[in-house]
Design a protein around this motif. Structure first.
Motif, PDB file in Angstrom:
ATOM      1  N   MET A 106     -10.027  -4.562  -6.630  1.00 29.26           N
ATOM      2  CA  MET A 106      -9.294  -4.031  -6.759  1.00 29.26           C
ATOM      3  C   MET A 106      -8.447  -4.057  -5.829  1.00 29.26           C
ATOM      4  O   MET A 106      -7.224  -3.901  -6.148  1.00 29.26           O
ATOM      5  CB  MET A 106     -10.206  -2.945  -5.974  1.00 29.26           C
ATOM      6  CG  MET A 106      -9.179  -0.716  -6.956  1.00 29.26           C
ATOM      7  SD  MET A 106      -8.052  -0.919  -8.338  1.00 29.26           S
ATOM      8  CE  MET A 106      -9.432  -0.383  -9.427  1.00 29.26           C
ATOM      9  N   SER A 107      -8.625  -4.482  -4.473  1.00 30.22           N
ATOM     10  CA  SER A 107      -7.747  -4.563  -3.982  1.00 30.22           C
ATOM     11  C   SER A 107      -6.872  -5.817  -3.247  1.00 30.22           C
ATOM     12  O   SER A 107      -5.388  -5.712  -3.822  1.00 30.22           O
ATOM     13  CB  SER A 107      -8.277  -5.008  -2.102  1.00 30.22           C
ATOM     14  OG  SER A 107      -7.255  -4.569  -1.126  1.00 30.22           O
ATOM     15  N   LYS A 108      -7.206  -6.769  -4.567  1.00 35.28           N
ATOM     16  CA  LYS A 108      -6.216  -7.714  -4.822  1.00 35.28           C
ATOM     17  C   LYS A 108      -5.428  -7.504  -6.400  1.00 35.28           C
ATOM     18  O   LYS A 108      -4.563  -8.210  -5.693  1.00 35.28           O
ATOM     19  CB  LYS A 108      -7.341  -9.261  -4.612  1.00 35.28           C
ATOM     20  CG  LYS A 108      -8.199  -9.604  -4.185  1.00 35.28           C
ATOM     21  CD  LYS A 108      -8.897 -10.799  -4.577  1.00 35.28           C
ATOM     22  CE  LYS A 108      -9.672 -11.121  -3.613  1.00 35.28           C
ATOM     23  NZ  LYS A 108     -10.718 -12.119  -3.687  1.00 35.28           N
ATOM     24  N   TRP A 109      -6.317  -6.775  -6.870  1.00 37.09           N
ATOM     25  CA  TRP A 109      -4.996  -6.207  -8.092  1.00 37.09           C
ATOM     26  C   TRP A 109      -4.212  -5.316  -7.272  1.00 37.09           C
ATOM     27  O   TRP A 109      -3.091  -5.702  -7.928  1.00 37.09           O
ATOM     28  CB  TRP A 109      -5.851  -5.175  -8.887  1.00 37.09           C
ATOM     29  CG  TRP A 109      -5.026  -4.930 -10.759  1.00 37.09           C
ATOM     30  CD1 TRP A 109      -4.612  -6.243 -11.482  1.00 37.09           C
ATOM     31  CD2 TRP A 109      -4.085  -4.055 -10.358  1.00 37.09           C
ATOM     32  NE1 TRP A 109      -3.983  -5.592 -11.834  1.00 37.09           N
ATOM     33  CE2 TRP A 109      -2.873  -4.046 -11.444  1.00 37.09           C
ATOM     34  CE3 TRP A 109      -4.010  -3.071  -9.399  1.00 37.09           C
ATOM     35  CZ2 TRP A 109      -2.990  -2.916 -12.392  1.00 37.09           C
ATOM     36  CZ3 TRP A 109      -2.644  -1.972 -10.295  1.00 37.09           C
ATOM     37  CH2 TRP A 109      -2.444  -2.100 -11.262  1.00 37.09           C
ATOM     38  N   ILE A 110      -4.209  -4.264  -6.102  1.00 37.66           N
ATOM     39  CA  ILE A 110      -3.191  -3.626  -6.127  1.00 37.66           C
ATOM     40  C   ILE A 110      -2.267  -4.637  -4.952  1.00 37.66           C
ATOM     41  O   ILE A 110      -0.743  -4.661  -5.335  1.00 37.66           O
ATOM     42  CB  ILE A 110      -3.795  -2.591  -5.130  1.00 37.66           C
ATOM     43  CG1 ILE A 110      -4.634  -1.630  -5.846  1.00 37.66           C
ATOM     44  CG2 ILE A 110      -2.990  -2.083  -3.972  1.00 37.66           C
ATOM     45  CD1 ILE A 110      -5.391  -0.655  -4.157  1.00 37.66           C
ATOM     46  N   ASP A 111      -3.211  -5.309  -4.358  1.00 35.01           N
ATOM     47  CA  ASP A 111      -2.111  -6.622  -3.541  1.00 35.01           C
ATOM     48  C   ASP A 111      -1.121  -7.196  -4.447  1.00 35.01           C
ATOM     49  O   ASP A 111       0.000  -7.624  -4.266  1.00 35.01           O
ATOM     50  CB  ASP A 111      -2.113  -7.610  -2.778  1.00 35.01           C
ATOM     51  CG  ASP A 111      -3.526  -6.360  -1.279  1.00 35.01           C
ATOM     52  OD1 ASP A 111      -3.000  -5.372  -0.685  1.00 35.01           O
ATOM     53  OD2 ASP A 111      -3.837  -7.805  -0.714  1.00 35.01           O
ATOM     54  N   GLY A 112      -1.435  -7.735  -5.740  1.00 32.62           N
ATOM     55  CA  GLY A 112      -0.464  -8.133  -6.159  1.00 32.62           C
ATOM     56  C   GLY A 112       0.421  -7.936  -7.345  1.00 32.62           C
ATOM     57  O   GLY A 112       1.020  -8.542  -7.701  1.00 32.62           O
ATOM     58  N   ASN A 113       0.425  -6.452  -7.426  1.00 31.66           N
ATOM     59  CA  ASN A 113       0.788  -5.424  -8.593  1.00 31.66           C
ATOM     60  C   ASN A 113       2.227  -4.157  -7.597  1.00 31.66           C
ATOM     61  O   ASN A 113       2.601  -3.868  -8.185  1.00 31.66           O
ATOM     62  CB  ASN A 113       0.116  -5.012  -9.555  1.00 31.66           C
ATOM     63  CG  ASN A 113      -0.440  -5.899 -10.253  1.00 31.66           C
ATOM     64  OD1 ASN A 113       0.717  -7.053 -11.541  1.00 31.66           O
ATOM     65  ND2 ASN A 113      -1.859  -6.385 -10.076  1.00 31.66           N
TER      66      ASN A 113
END
Length: 116
Positions: A106-113
């Motif tokens: 989830m953290s990686k998705w947030i950082d990427g979006n």
């Protein structure tokens, strides 16, 4: 070629020399949190830590209670999910289902979006 002083003891602490490292004093919130931990665990807060922010932070990390483990320990927090959903609405995208089961994903998705 380097310069080495030829006078022994010229930069010794006994001669009044002080290290060039400037340490920051601990913040009031940091001190209050450390005192709360010391009171809860029954350990004494070492003297002299209020003058060194990094040393007090290391003491706090060593003495604070660890996050509970268990079945849902790896799930994202409600704040993390709410933030991701807000980003998804702004960007008009769906959050992948597997992100709801893994906080790192989830953290990686947030950082990427994240909106820039």
């Amino acid at each position: 070629m380097s310069f080495e002083p030829q006078i022994p003891g010229l930069f010794a602490p006994g001669q009044g020399a002080r290290p060039a490292i400037n340490t920051l004093a601990a913040t009031e919130k940091q001190l209050q949190y450390a005192q709360a931990i010391a009171q809860r665990t029954g350990t004494a807060l070492p003297q002299g830590l209020s003058g060194d922010r990094a040393a007090l932070s290391a003491w706090i990390d060593a003495h604070k209670t660890k996050a509970p483990g268990g079945r849902f320990a790896n799930y994202p927090s409600s704040k993390q999910v709410a933030f991701a959903e807000r980003i998804a609405r702004i960007k008009r995208r769906d959050i992948p289902r597997e992100c709801f089961r893994d906080k790192d994903m989830m953290s990686k998705w947030i950082d990427g979006n994240k909106p820039r």
